[in-house]
Write a protein that holds these residues in place. Sequence first.
Motif, mmCIF file in Angstrom:
data_model
loop_
_atom_site.group_PDB
_atom_site.id
_atom_site.type_symbol
_atom_site.label_atom_id
_atom_site.label_comp_id
_atom_site.label_asym_id
_atom_site.label_seq_id
_atom_site.Cartn_x
_atom_site.Cartn_y
_atom_site.Cartn_z
ATOM 1 N N ARG A 1 35.512 18.361 11.817
ATOM 2 C CA ARG A 1 36.736 18.216 11.011
ATOM 3 C C ARG A 1 37.277 16.782 11.105
ATOM 4 N N THR A 2 37.223 16.207 12.312
ATOM 5 C CA THR A 2 37.715 14.838 12.515
ATOM 6 C C THR A 2 36.840 13.838 11.779
ATOM 7 N N TYR A 3 35.518 13.987 11.914
ATOM 8 C CA TYR A 3 34.573 13.084 11.247
ATOM 9 C C TYR A 3 34.748 13.149 9.724
ATOM 10 N N ASP A 4 34.824 14.365 9.187
ATOM 11 C CA ASP A 4 34.979 14.533 7.738
ATOM 12 C C ASP A 4 36.271 13.894 7.242
ATOM 13 N N ALA A 5 37.339 14.002 8.038
ATOM 14 C CA ALA A 5 38.631 13.446 7.634
ATOM 15 C C ALA A 5 38.567 11.920 7.531
ATOM 16 N N PHE A 6 37.973 11.275 8.524
ATOM 17 C CA PHE A 6 37.855 9.806 8.474
ATOM 18 C C PHE A 6 36.911 9.377 7.353
ATOM 19 N N ARG A 7 35.820 10.111 7.208
ATOM 20 C CA ARG A 7 34.814 9.721 6.207
ATOM 21 C C ARG A 7 35.371 9.823 4.789
ATOM 22 N N GLU A 8 36.321 10.719 4.591
ATOM 23 C CA GLU A 8 36.927 10.853 3.266
ATOM 24 C C GLU A 8 37.567 9.545 2.802
ATOM 25 N N PHE A 9 38.059 8.763 3.765
ATOM 26 C CA PHE A 9 38.746 7.518 3.403
ATOM 27 C C PHE A 9 37.844 6.288 3.465
ATOM 28 N N VAL A 10 36.966 6.209 4.445
ATOM 29 C CA VAL A 10 36.127 5.005 4.551
ATOM 30 C C VAL A 10 34.796 5.164 3.827
ATOM 31 N N GLY A 11 34.448 6.388 3.432
ATOM 32 C CA GLY A 11 33.252 6.617 2.621
ATOM 33 C C GLY A 11 32.001 6.038 3.242
ATOM 34 N N SER A 12 31.283 5.251 2.437
ATOM 35 C CA SER A 12 30.012 4.675 2.904
ATOM 36 C C SER A 12 30.215 3.660 4.026
ATOM 37 N N GLY A 13 31.465 3.257 4.271
ATOM 38 C CA GLY A 13 31.747 2.324 5.371
ATOM 39 C C GLY A 13 31.855 3.016 6.725
ATOM 40 N N MET A 14 31.637 4.355 6.752
ATOM 41 C CA MET A 14 31.820 5.099 8.003
ATOM 42 C C MET A 14 30.897 4.604 9.107
ATOM 43 N N ASN A 15 29.626 4.354 8.786
ATOM 44 C CA ASN A 15 28.697 3.886 9.813
ATOM 45 C C ASN A 15 29.134 2.546 10.390
ATOM 46 N N TYR A 16 29.645 1.676 9.517
ATOM 47 C CA TYR A 16 30.131 0.371 9.984
ATOM 48 C C TYR A 16 31.336 0.552 10.921
ATOM 49 N N HIS A 17 32.254 1.439 10.548
ATOM 50 C CA HIS A 17 33.435 1.680 11.395
ATOM 51 C C HIS A 17 33.030 2.317 12.725
ATOM 52 N N LEU A 18 32.023 3.195 12.691
ATOM 53 C CA LEU A 18 31.544 3.784 13.947
ATOM 54 C C LEU A 18 30.979 2.708 14.869
ATOM 55 N N GLN A 19 30.396 1.659 14.282
ATOM 56 C CA GLN A 19 29.850 0.570 15.090
ATOM 57 C C GLN A 19 30.930 -0.371 15.606
ATOM 58 N N ALA A 20 31.897 -0.698 14.727
ATOM 59 C CA ALA A 20 32.762 -1.843 15.025
ATOM 60 C C ALA A 20 34.239 -1.540 15.217
#
Length: 423
Positions: free
Chosen positions: A345-364
């Motif tokens: 639920r937490t992952y889906d919520a963040f991904r809704e806003f950062v979209g394809s940038g999610m992997n980058y945000h997970l890294q940085a």
Amino acid sequence: MHQNKKRGQQGNVQPFSDEDASIETLSHCSSLSERTSAAEEAGETEEMAQEDFQYKLKVYIDSTVDKSAKTRQVALDGLKTAMATKILYEFISERRMTITDSIERCLKKGKGVEQCAAASLACLLCIQLGSGIESEEVFKTLKPVFKTILNDGAANTQARQACATSLGLCTLVAEDDIMDVYATMESFESLFTHLYVREDGSRPSVNPQTTQLHTNALLSWALLLTICTGSHIRVIAQKHLSKLPHLLENDDVTMRIAAGETIALLFELIRDVDPEFDYDGWEPLCEKLNALATDCNKHRAKTDKRKQRSVFRDVLKAVEEGDFQSETIRFGTERMVIDSWVRKRTYDAFREFVGSGMNYHLQANEFIRDVFELGPPMLIDSAALKAMKSSRLERHLYNAAAFKARTKARNKFRDKRVDVGEF
């Protein structure tokens, strides 16, 4: 006490020391001056690109108060894209109240689409700033505006839908009082509980747009469930677990799926608090979930049925066996396992806003890494790593990054989830 940290600001990792110079490297010294010159030029080009990028962002910020609605919309979308795909903590931190004022103005005076963009930008601003005094300041200004729009039956339905989603995530990131979290959850409850079956057995009839509003409210409510204390989870389970299954009968597939996942999440949370938890309506619920997992209704679209069956197979396992179908997310050289409904639920919520940038945000992004307990950023550009053939060099970069990484950003949510005196 709040700690103001620079989040996600990547320092320059120096991967090589003097000892790393090999005979092979020294044999190429004749072209060293050419390479140095090229490196300097590349550095200057990068610096110019960064200045140009920041200039564009400043223009976008200024344009959010333009008289033209179209110009404001372009500016909001430009800022959203930038925040979703880059770490801009330092730049944004200095201008956070200016951006907040613009968001507030667009929410209050804009029309539907503009309000939606402003609501999304508020979430991205909080994601960039992380959990601390800065995002709390932003949220203090925007929370009353979100709630006013959310509770206004005459407001644009699209704007209300966006505010339902954004209020949930901003509360997760920036709310500083757990009692205020509960109050916000009650605002969401006042919406989606309209779809519960009435005492006389009748079902309320609402249009698809209002159903979407209720679905968004339910998902935000479920997101905030993940940070509730154990005692509050007990209260919620007692109040809602017998009624949430009514939402599984909704005509809208999105609502059915949201309800199913929320039920699975609530079962996971209540069993964590009380391993011996016993639910009276367990058998009829499992029958209902099984029917949805094997749905062959000819009146439903094939894609809807396929998605629904897949989700409800997982939900049924969660309710019957306490099981979760794990999923591995790979980003750069790292991986993260989504191994619970809470994390999903937490992952889906963040991904809704950062979209394809999610992997980058997970890294940085230090804040997002902290939420998912990934430790400090490794400060390695994955593209650069990919281009490197030497495993020895790769190990050296890992070590250099590990030693130079900053300390983990504090995660205030974990502190607030503990019930004093419960253990």
